[in-house]
Motif scaffolding. Structure first.
Motif, PDB file in Angstrom:
ATOM      1  N   CYS A 172      17.154  81.537   7.661  1.00 45.65           N
ATOM      2  CA  CYS A 172      17.170  82.395   8.857  1.00 45.65           C
ATOM      3  C   CYS A 172      15.857  82.194   9.620  1.00 45.65           C
ATOM      4  O   CYS A 172      14.775  82.375   9.065  1.00 45.65           O
ATOM      5  CB  CYS A 172      17.339  83.855   8.453  1.00 45.65           C
ATOM      6  SG  CYS A 172      17.252  84.970   9.868  1.00 45.65           S
ATOM      7  N   ILE A 174      14.750  83.943  11.928  1.00 48.51           N
ATOM      8  CA  ILE A 174      14.146  85.220  12.294  1.00 48.51           C
ATOM      9  C   ILE A 174      13.289  85.767  11.154  1.00 48.51           C
ATOM     10  O   ILE A 174      12.139  86.150  11.341  1.00 48.51           O
ATOM     11  CB  ILE A 174      15.228  86.252  12.681  1.00 48.51           C
ATOM     12  CG1 ILE A 174      16.171  85.667  13.743  1.00 48.51           C
ATOM     13  CG2 ILE A 174      14.590  87.556  13.145  1.00 48.51           C
ATOM     14  CD1 ILE A 174      15.492  85.238  15.028  1.00 48.51           C
ATOM     15  N   CYS A 175      13.886  85.793   9.935  1.00 44.73           N
ATOM     16  CA  CYS A 175      13.185  86.497   8.854  1.00 44.73           C
ATOM     17  C   CYS A 175      12.830  85.613   7.662  1.00 44.73           C
ATOM     18  O   CYS A 175      12.016  85.997   6.832  1.00 44.73           O
ATOM     19  CB  CYS A 175      14.008  87.691   8.377  1.00 44.73           C
ATOM     20  SG  CYS A 175      15.446  87.249   7.387  1.00 44.73           S
ATOM     21  N   TYR A 177      15.197  84.425   5.365  1.00 40.33           N
ATOM     22  CA  TYR A 177      16.197  84.502   4.294  1.00 40.33           C
ATOM     23  C   TYR A 177      16.808  83.109   4.059  1.00 40.33           C
ATOM     24  O   TYR A 177      17.064  82.361   4.999  1.00 40.33           O
ATOM     25  CB  TYR A 177      17.294  85.500   4.669  1.00 40.33           C
ATOM     26  CG  TYR A 177      18.417  85.562   3.671  1.00 40.33           C
ATOM     27  CD1 TYR A 177      18.298  86.330   2.512  1.00 40.33           C
ATOM     28  CD2 TYR A 177      19.584  84.830   3.863  1.00 40.33           C
ATOM     29  CE1 TYR A 177      19.315  86.382   1.578  1.00 40.33           C
ATOM     30  CE2 TYR A 177      20.614  84.871   2.937  1.00 40.33           C
ATOM     31  CZ  TYR A 177      20.473  85.647   1.795  1.00 40.33           C
ATOM     32  OH  TYR A 177      21.493  85.685   0.875  1.00 40.33           O
ATOM     33  N   CYS A 190      22.941  87.501   8.453  1.00 34.21           N
ATOM     34  CA  CYS A 190      21.785  87.557   7.562  1.00 34.21           C
ATOM     35  C   CYS A 190      21.705  88.934   6.883  1.00 34.21           C
ATOM     36  O   CYS A 190      21.673  89.960   7.564  1.00 34.21           O
ATOM     37  CB  CYS A 190      20.501  87.294   8.344  1.00 34.21           C
ATOM     38  SG  CYS A 190      19.031  87.421   7.297  1.00 34.21           S
ATOM     39  N   CYS A 193      18.009  90.639   8.026  1.00 33.73           N
ATOM     40  CA  CYS A 193      17.680  91.063   9.397  1.00 33.73           C
ATOM     41  C   CYS A 193      18.910  91.230  10.283  1.00 33.73           C
ATOM     42  O   CYS A 193      18.769  91.624  11.447  1.00 33.73           O
ATOM     43  CB  CYS A 193      16.705  90.086  10.041  1.00 33.73           C
ATOM     44  SG  CYS A 193      17.433  88.500  10.458  1.00 33.73           S
TER      45      CYS A 193
HETATM   46 FE    FE Z   1      17.287  87.101   8.787  1.00 36.25          FE
END
Ligand code: FE
Length: 205
Positions: A172, A174-175, A177, A190, A193
């Motif tokens: 991911c 964004i985060c 994962y 996800c 997030c």
């Molecule tokens: Fe995420």
């Protein structure tokens, strides 16, 4: 219109903590700014899905711990990717102290904390904007503050450094994962997030 322009905004990263009854809790936020000097006031927005949000609405008191470049990915994972509704984030967390207002602040991977009280709340739909009086603050270290860009380029890598070969996986963006597998399901969300499959990149681990 290029939505990527939003990525050029500079953000810090913070652990927002509150206490309701005997329970300490905290979440990660990327919005905290000083809005006036006299009186000294800050503002931040918090997603309503966070349990810390509800605690803050009720108690009006908080600490903001400012995350530094020395922070490890585990700090973001601990406060960002699990909910205080399900777990006690402070039961297995040692890197904190309690400030004069009785609330926890994070002592490792941070460079300062600010204590405050909410004076105004504005409903923004998904988030609430809190405007607050600063009641106390201390500097904890000389380390540079971590920006969101620094997190993306340096800290997130700690979740799983990308390699050229190995087991196929999806990370991911964004985060951080990691989903292990050759293909990521199109409808994948996800679990940390809640961002969709389009925010994942293929890596090897
Ligand atoms: Fe995420």
């Amino acid at each position: 219109m290029d939505n990527k322009a939003m990525f050029k905004l500079s953000y810090g990263l913070f652990v927002l903590t509150a206490k309701l009854g005997d329970k300490h809790n905290g979440c990660i936020t990327n919005t905290a700014i000083q809005v006036t000097v006299e009186p000294n006031r800050i503002a931040f927005a918090v997603n309503k899905a966070n349990y810390t949000h509800d605690m803050l609405c009720e108690t009006k008191k908080f600490n903001i711990s400012i995350i530094s470049e020395e922070a490890k990915f585990d700090l973001f994972k601990h406060f960002g990717f699990q909910s205080g509704r399900d777990v006690d984030k402070f039961s297995d967390f040692a890197d904190y102290a309690v400030s004069a207002n009785g609330l926890a602040y994070v002592t490792k991977g941070t460079n300062a904390y600010i204590s405050g009280e909410v004076i105004s709340m504005t409903d923004l739909g998904t988030h609430t904007l809190f405007i607050c009086d600063v009641t106390d603050m201390e500097v904890l270290s000389d380390a540079s503050s971590a920006t969101y860009e620094y997190y993306q380029n340096n800290i997130k890598e700690q979740a799983a450094p990308a390699k050229q070969e190995g087991k196929p996986a999806w990370r991911c963006k964004i985060c951080g994962y990691i989903y292990e597998g050759e293909e990521l399901p199109e409808d994948f969300i996800c679990p940390w997030c809640k961002h969709p499959a389009s925010d994942f990149e293929k890596i090897y681990i």
